[in-house]
Write a protein that holds these residues in place. Structure first.
Motif, PDB file in Angstrom:
ATOM      1  N   TRP A  92       0.854  -1.195   0.000  1.00  9.13           N
ATOM      2  CA  TRP A  92       0.000   0.000   0.000  1.00  9.13           C
ATOM      3  C   TRP A  92       0.886   1.240   0.000  1.00  9.13           C
ATOM      4  N   GLY A  93       0.272   2.371  -0.249  1.00  4.55           N
ATOM      5  CA  GLY A  93       0.985   3.643  -0.173  1.00  4.55           C
ATOM      6  C   GLY A  93       1.777   3.953  -1.432  1.00  4.55           C
ATOM      7  N   GLY A  94       2.602   5.005  -1.361  1.00  2.04           N
ATOM      8  CA  GLY A  94       3.392   5.457  -2.499  1.00  2.04           C
ATOM      9  C   GLY A  94       4.636   4.616  -2.684  1.00  2.04           C
ATOM     10  N   SER A  95       4.489   3.453  -3.275  1.00  2.00           N
ATOM     11  CA  SER A  95       5.582   2.492  -3.378  1.00  2.00           C
ATOM     12  C   SER A  95       6.574   2.841  -4.480  1.00  2.00           C
ATOM     13  N   ASN A  96       7.829   2.478  -4.260  1.00  2.00           N
ATOM     14  CA  ASN A  96       8.910   2.638  -5.211  1.00  2.00           C
ATOM     15  C   ASN A  96       8.827   1.489  -6.215  1.00  2.00           C
ATOM     16  N   LEU A  97       8.450   1.798  -7.451  1.00  2.00           N
ATOM     17  CA  LEU A  97       8.226   0.757  -8.450  1.00  2.00           C
ATOM     18  C   LEU A  97       9.525   0.111  -8.912  1.00  2.00           C
ATOM     19  N   ASN A  98      10.612   0.878  -8.933  1.00  2.00           N
ATOM     20  CA  ASN A  98      11.895   0.299  -9.334  1.00  2.00           C
ATOM     21  C   ASN A  98      12.317  -0.797  -8.357  1.00  2.00           C
ATOM     22  N   VAL A  99      12.113  -0.554  -7.080  1.00  2.00           N
ATOM     23  CA  VAL A  99      12.467  -1.557  -6.078  1.00  2.00           C
ATOM     24  C   VAL A  99      11.513  -2.746  -6.163  1.00  2.00           C
ATOM     25  N   ALA A 100      10.240  -2.503  -6.478  1.00  2.00           N
ATOM     26  CA  ALA A 100       9.290  -3.600  -6.664  1.00  2.00           C
ATOM     27  C   ALA A 100       9.763  -4.529  -7.776  1.00  2.00           C
ATOM     28  N   VAL A 101      10.293  -3.944  -8.851  1.00  2.00           N
ATOM     29  CA  VAL A 101      10.844  -4.744  -9.943  1.00  2.00           C
ATOM     30  C   VAL A 101      12.057  -5.543  -9.453  1.00  2.00           C
ATOM     31  N   SER A 102      12.937  -4.896  -8.705  1.00  2.00           N
ATOM     32  CA  SER A 102      14.111  -5.594  -8.172  1.00  2.00           C
ATOM     33  C   SER A 102      13.701  -6.772  -7.301  1.00  2.00           C
ATOM     34  N   MET A 103      12.650  -6.603  -6.497  1.00  2.00           N
ATOM     35  CA  MET A 103      12.204  -7.690  -5.633  1.00  2.00           C
ATOM     36  C   MET A 103      11.554  -8.803  -6.449  1.00  2.00           C
ATOM     37  N   GLY A 104      10.872  -8.431  -7.539  1.00  2.00           N
ATOM     38  CA  GLY A 104      10.339  -9.460  -8.426  1.00  2.00           C
ATOM     39  C   GLY A 104      11.446 -10.317  -9.010  1.00  2.00           C
ATOM     40  N   ARG A 105      12.549  -9.689  -9.394  1.00  2.00           N
ATOM     41  CA  ARG A 105      13.689 -10.445  -9.923  1.00  2.00           C
ATOM     42  C   ARG A 105      14.285 -11.357  -8.843  1.00  2.00           C
ATOM     43  N   ILE A 106      14.322 -10.881  -7.610  1.00  2.00           N
ATOM     44  CA  ILE A 106      14.832 -11.710  -6.518  1.00  2.00           C
ATOM     45  C   ILE A 106      13.958 -12.950  -6.345  1.00  2.00           C
ATOM     46  N   LEU A 107      12.641 -12.781  -6.420  1.00  2.00           N
ATOM     47  CA  LEU A 107      11.732 -13.928  -6.311  1.00  2.00           C
ATOM     48  C   LEU A 107      12.009 -14.945  -7.412  1.00  2.00           C
ATOM     49  N   ARG A 108      12.164 -14.445  -8.646  1.00  2.00           N
ATOM     50  CA  ARG A 108      12.407 -15.359  -9.757  1.00  2.00           C
ATOM     51  C   ARG A 108      13.754 -16.061  -9.616  1.00  2.00           C
ATOM     52  N   ASP A 109      14.770 -15.329  -9.178  1.00  2.00           N
ATOM     53  CA  ASP A 109      16.080 -15.933  -8.979  1.00  2.00           C
ATOM     54  C   ASP A 109      16.037 -17.059  -7.949  1.00  2.00           C
ATOM     55  N   HIS A 110      15.120 -16.937  -6.971  1.00  2.00           N
ATOM     56  CA  HIS A 110      14.991 -17.961  -5.928  1.00  2.00           C
ATOM     57  C   HIS A 110      13.953 -19.023  -6.289  1.00  2.00           C
ATOM     58  N   GLY A 111      13.291 -18.865  -7.433  1.00  2.00           N
ATOM     59  CA  GLY A 111      12.308 -19.858  -7.871  1.00  2.00           C
ATOM     60  C   GLY A 111      11.072 -19.929  -7.001  1.00  2.00           C
ATOM     61  N   LEU A 112      10.590 -18.767  -6.508  1.00  2.00           N
ATOM     62  CA  LEU A 112       9.467 -18.738  -5.577  1.00  2.00           C
ATOM     63  C   LEU A 112       8.150 -18.406  -6.277  1.00  2.00           C
ATOM     64  N   ASP A 113       7.064 -18.887  -5.703  1.00  2.00           N
ATOM     65  CA  ASP A 113       5.726 -18.530  -6.160  1.00  2.00           C
ATOM     66  C   ASP A 113       5.272 -17.273  -5.432  1.00  2.00           C
ATOM     67  N   ALA A 114       4.229 -16.634  -5.958  1.00  2.00           N
ATOM     68  CA  ALA A 114       3.746 -15.398  -5.329  1.00  2.00           C
ATOM     69  C   ALA A 114       2.242 -15.273  -5.499  1.00  2.00           C
ATOM     70  N   THR A 115       1.631 -14.635  -4.530  1.00  2.00           N
ATOM     71  CA  THR A 115       0.212 -14.318  -4.574  1.00  2.00           C
ATOM     72  C   THR A 115       0.005 -13.016  -3.800  1.00  2.00           C
TER      73      THR A 115
END
Length: 249
Positions: A92-115
């Motif tokens: 929620w709130g005024g999130s930093n989208l660049n960091v959201a992308v970086s965290m998405g890449r971290i999830l993929r690098d670790h082979g994790l699912d998300a919801t």
């Protein structure tokens, strides 16, 4: 641009998406000067199926994506000793989208699912937000259940979700997209020319990221169509599947 350099630049100049914040803000995660409602991560446990088919343990991600949120995500993943727990996102709130992308890449690098979903901790019942935060801050595990995300899954949530190997949303969950704006956390104003140029540059980076994650980059065009300060758009369930924001069961 390397992922580390991208994370560093994200701390200064970044695209931000503004969404509604809960009425009661959480205490700061760090010392004086720490931004309010910064995203925290903790392990939660619930009954069988609490976080999806055959899922009873997950990592809860809740709060506003700030410039250093990726550090806390890496820290909790490092503590999992190889266990691939899915990430349940509540942003929620005024999130930093660049960091959201970086965290998405971290999830993929670790082979994790998300919801997406709101993690409701049993021990927080009847406690203040400050007391509840103190329970979550050490990282769990905590007995909990997952409920509908409120506010709905926003643009930062979608960008993080895109990094999941398998991506899902609870039945009835909504995705609400808003426009983007350039912010510099060290300076209040960004020149119009720089704002326009950076919006284009970041937009192209997001298209590349989404394509790599298996999500249709046309999502960026939809966000651009909303514009800064434009009316939020609720995505139709058919569009979530068409754009591959969610994956097949």
């Amino acid at each position: 641009m390397s992922s580390i350099r991208t994370m560093t630049l994200s701390g200064l100049l970044a695209l931000v998406a503004a969404t509604a914040a809960p009425a009661q803000q959480r205490p700061p995660i760090g010392p004086y000067g720490s931004p309010p409602d910064a995203m925290i991560f903790y392990v939660a446990h619930g009954p069988a199926g609490a976080c999806g088919l055959g899922c009873s343990d997950w990592i809860a991600a809740e709060g506003t994506v700030q410039w250093d949120s990726y550090k806390r995500l890496i820290a909790i993943l490092d503590r999992q000793a190889g266990h691939k727990l899915p990430l349940v996102i509540h942003s929620w709130g005024g999130s930093n989208l660049n960091v959201a992308v970086s965290m998405g890449r971290i999830l993929r690098d670790h082979g994790l699912d998300a919801t997406a979903g709101a993690t409701e901790v049993e021990a927080c019942a009847g406690k203040s937000e400050t007391e509840c935060f103190a329970l979550k801050r050490p990282g769990g595990p905590l007995d909990a259940k997952v409920s509908m995300p409120d506010p709905a899954c926003d643009l930062a949530c979608v960008l993080m979700l895109a990094g999941g190997v398998h991506r899902s949303l609870p039945d009835g969950a909504k995705v609400v997209l808003t426009g983007r704006s350039i912010r510099n956390r060290r300076a209040p104003n960004v020149a119009p020319e720089q704002r326009e140029s950076l919006t284009v540059i970041f937009g192209e980076q997001y298209r590349k990221y989404l394509l790599e994650m298996g999500v249709e980059p046309a999502l960026v065009d939809i966000v651009d169509g909303i514009g800064e300060g434009g009316r939020p758009m609720v995505m139709a369930p058919a569009d979530l599947a068409r754009l591959h924001i969610v994956t097949s069961p």
